[in-house]
Design a protein around this motif. Structure first.
Motif, PDB file in Angstrom:
ATOM      1  N   LYS A  50       0.837  -1.203   0.000  1.00  0.00           N
ATOM      2  CA  LYS A  50       0.000   0.000   0.000  1.00  0.00           C
ATOM      3  C   LYS A  50       0.875   1.257   0.000  1.00  0.00           C
ATOM      4  O   LYS A  50       0.559   2.234  -0.671  1.00  0.00           O
ATOM      5  CB  LYS A  50      -0.908  -0.029   1.231  1.00  0.00           C
ATOM      6  N   ASP A  95     -10.251 -10.748  -1.773  1.00  0.00           N
ATOM      7  CA  ASP A  95     -10.990 -10.377  -0.567  1.00  0.00           C
ATOM      8  C   ASP A  95     -10.294 -10.862   0.708  1.00  0.00           C
ATOM      9  O   ASP A  95     -10.571 -10.364   1.791  1.00  0.00           O
ATOM     10  CB  ASP A  95     -12.430 -10.873  -0.622  1.00  0.00           C
ATOM     11  N   SER A  98      -4.279  -9.214   2.626  1.00  0.00           N
ATOM     12  CA  SER A  98      -4.037  -8.268   3.718  1.00  0.00           C
ATOM     13  C   SER A  98      -4.212  -6.821   3.252  1.00  0.00           C
ATOM     14  O   SER A  98      -3.828  -6.474   2.131  1.00  0.00           O
ATOM     15  CB  SER A  98      -2.604  -8.462   4.239  1.00  0.00           C
ATOM     16  N   PRO A  99      -4.740  -5.952   4.130  1.00  0.00           N
ATOM     17  CA  PRO A  99      -4.860  -4.529   3.810  1.00  0.00           C
ATOM     18  C   PRO A  99      -3.500  -3.855   3.558  1.00  0.00           C
ATOM     19  O   PRO A  99      -3.454  -2.740   3.063  1.00  0.00           O
ATOM     20  CB  PRO A  99      -5.540  -3.922   5.039  1.00  0.00           C
ATOM     21  N   TYR A 101      -1.580  -4.616   1.319  1.00  0.00           N
ATOM     22  CA  TYR A 101      -1.364  -4.647  -0.133  1.00  0.00           C
ATOM     23  C   TYR A 101      -2.490  -3.908  -0.833  1.00  0.00           C
ATOM     24  O   TYR A 101      -3.661  -4.080  -0.505  1.00  0.00           O
ATOM     25  CB  TYR A 101      -1.294  -6.089  -0.641  1.00  0.00           C
ATOM     26  N   SER A 102      -2.120  -3.088  -1.821  1.00  0.00           N
ATOM     27  CA  SER A 102      -3.137  -2.300  -2.524  1.00  0.00           C
ATOM     28  C   SER A 102      -3.154  -2.530  -4.025  1.00  0.00           C
ATOM     29  O   SER A 102      -3.982  -1.951  -4.721  1.00  0.00           O
ATOM     30  CB  SER A 102      -2.918  -0.810  -2.261  1.00  0.00           C
ATOM     31  N   ARG A 157      -6.912  -1.702  -4.928  1.00  0.00           N
ATOM     32  CA  ARG A 157      -7.851  -1.534  -3.806  1.00  0.00           C
ATOM     33  C   ARG A 157      -8.206  -0.055  -3.710  1.00  0.00           C
ATOM     34  O   ARG A 157      -7.316   0.793  -3.671  1.00  0.00           O
ATOM     35  CB  ARG A 157      -7.176  -2.006  -2.515  1.00  0.00           C
ATOM     36  N   GLU A 159     -10.355   3.301  -1.771  1.00  0.00           N
ATOM     37  CA  GLU A 159     -10.350   3.839  -0.410  1.00  0.00           C
ATOM     38  C   GLU A 159     -11.251   3.046   0.538  1.00  0.00           C
ATOM     39  O   GLU A 159     -11.002   2.982   1.741  1.00  0.00           O
ATOM     40  CB  GLU A 159     -10.812   5.308  -0.400  1.00  0.00           C
ATOM     41  N   SER A 160     -12.320   2.443  -0.002  1.00  0.00           N
ATOM     42  CA  SER A 160     -13.242   1.676   0.844  1.00  0.00           C
ATOM     43  C   SER A 160     -12.734   0.262   1.124  1.00  0.00           C
ATOM     44  O   SER A 160     -13.330  -0.464   1.913  1.00  0.00           O
ATOM     45  CB  SER A 160     -14.620   1.594   0.185  1.00  0.00           C
ATOM     46  N   GLY A 161     -11.670  -0.135   0.446  1.00  0.00           N
ATOM     47  CA  GLY A 161     -11.125  -1.475   0.612  1.00  0.00           C
ATOM     48  C   GLY A 161     -11.569  -2.455  -0.464  1.00  0.00           C
ATOM     49  O   GLY A 161     -11.128  -3.594  -0.486  1.00  0.00           O
ATOM     50  N   TRP A 163     -11.787  -4.169  -4.153  1.00  0.00           N
ATOM     51  CA  TRP A 163     -10.836  -4.388  -5.237  1.00  0.00           C
ATOM     52  C   TRP A 163     -11.492  -4.094  -6.578  1.00  0.00           C
ATOM     53  O   TRP A 163     -12.623  -4.509  -6.835  1.00  0.00           O
ATOM     54  CB  TRP A 163     -10.326  -5.826  -5.218  1.00  0.00           C
TER      55      TRP A 163
END
Length: 187
Positions: A50, A95, A98-99, A101-102, A157, A159-161, A163
């Motif tokens: 990210k 889904d 991990s957060p 990674y973006s 990803r 801003e809301s998470g 993909w």
């Protein structure tokens, strides 16, 4: 790349609220004619942090590997193109990623053996990217026929998470190892 919902460089594709969750990338090609060296194509996925989505990949998934957390797996690896349907298949469970990674970029590279080959030298090459039973993109890689490697998809990803998917067909003239270092550059 031909798509059922969006074209490369266009709008990202996702469901209304939850984004892309789990995708399957399939690759197929015809075996080499008798007496010629085998054609060996590989799907490669690169995952980016990210904090540095266009830097070096945190990890790669390709032949004989999977992501450390099991969210990206090469389910089927072909070295010859023999078989029915898609010979090489990779599953990306975005889904569950991990957060930290973006961005995930997926590509295809030709293993170079006795003579250098480009996608145009390999008969009936096809790539399919699908979520469930919905094809997000289909390609015969004709637009990168003179290349030895190509990116085919980018997942980012928001801003809301959630993909999002974007076709990202871009050819490279390089070996698989060098391609892995270049594939995540700005598309």
């Amino acid at each position: 790349m031909r798509s059922g919902r969006a074209r490369g460089g266009g709008s990202p594709v996702s469901s209304v609220s939850k984004g892309i969750r789990k995708v399957e990338v399939g690759l197929k090609w015809d075996p080499s004619p008798a007496g010629e060296p085998q054609n060996d194509l590989d799907i490669i996925a690169a995952t980016y942090a990210k904090e540095d989505p266009y830097g070096s990949p945190v990890y790669l998934v390709h032949f004989d590997s999977r992501s450390p957390d099991g969210t990206i797996t090469l389910n089927r690896d072909s070295r010859t193109g023999q078989g029915f349907g898609f010979d090489e298949v990779m599953t990306l469970e975005l889904d569950r990623l991990s957060p930290a990674y973006s961005r995930v970029v997926v590509g295809v590279a030709i293993q170079q053996h006795e003579e250098q080959k480009v996608f145009g030298d390999i008969a009936n090459t096809a790539v399919r990217i699908r979520e469930g039973h919905t094809d997000l993109a289909l390609s015969d890689l004709a637009e990168v026929a003179r290349s030895t490697a190509s990116t085919i998809a980018e997942f980012t990803r928001d801003e809301s998470g959630a993909w999002l998917f974007r076709e990202a067909v871009r050819g490279f003239d390089t070996d698989p190892t060098s391609f892995a270092a270049l594939m995540g550059s700005e598309l």
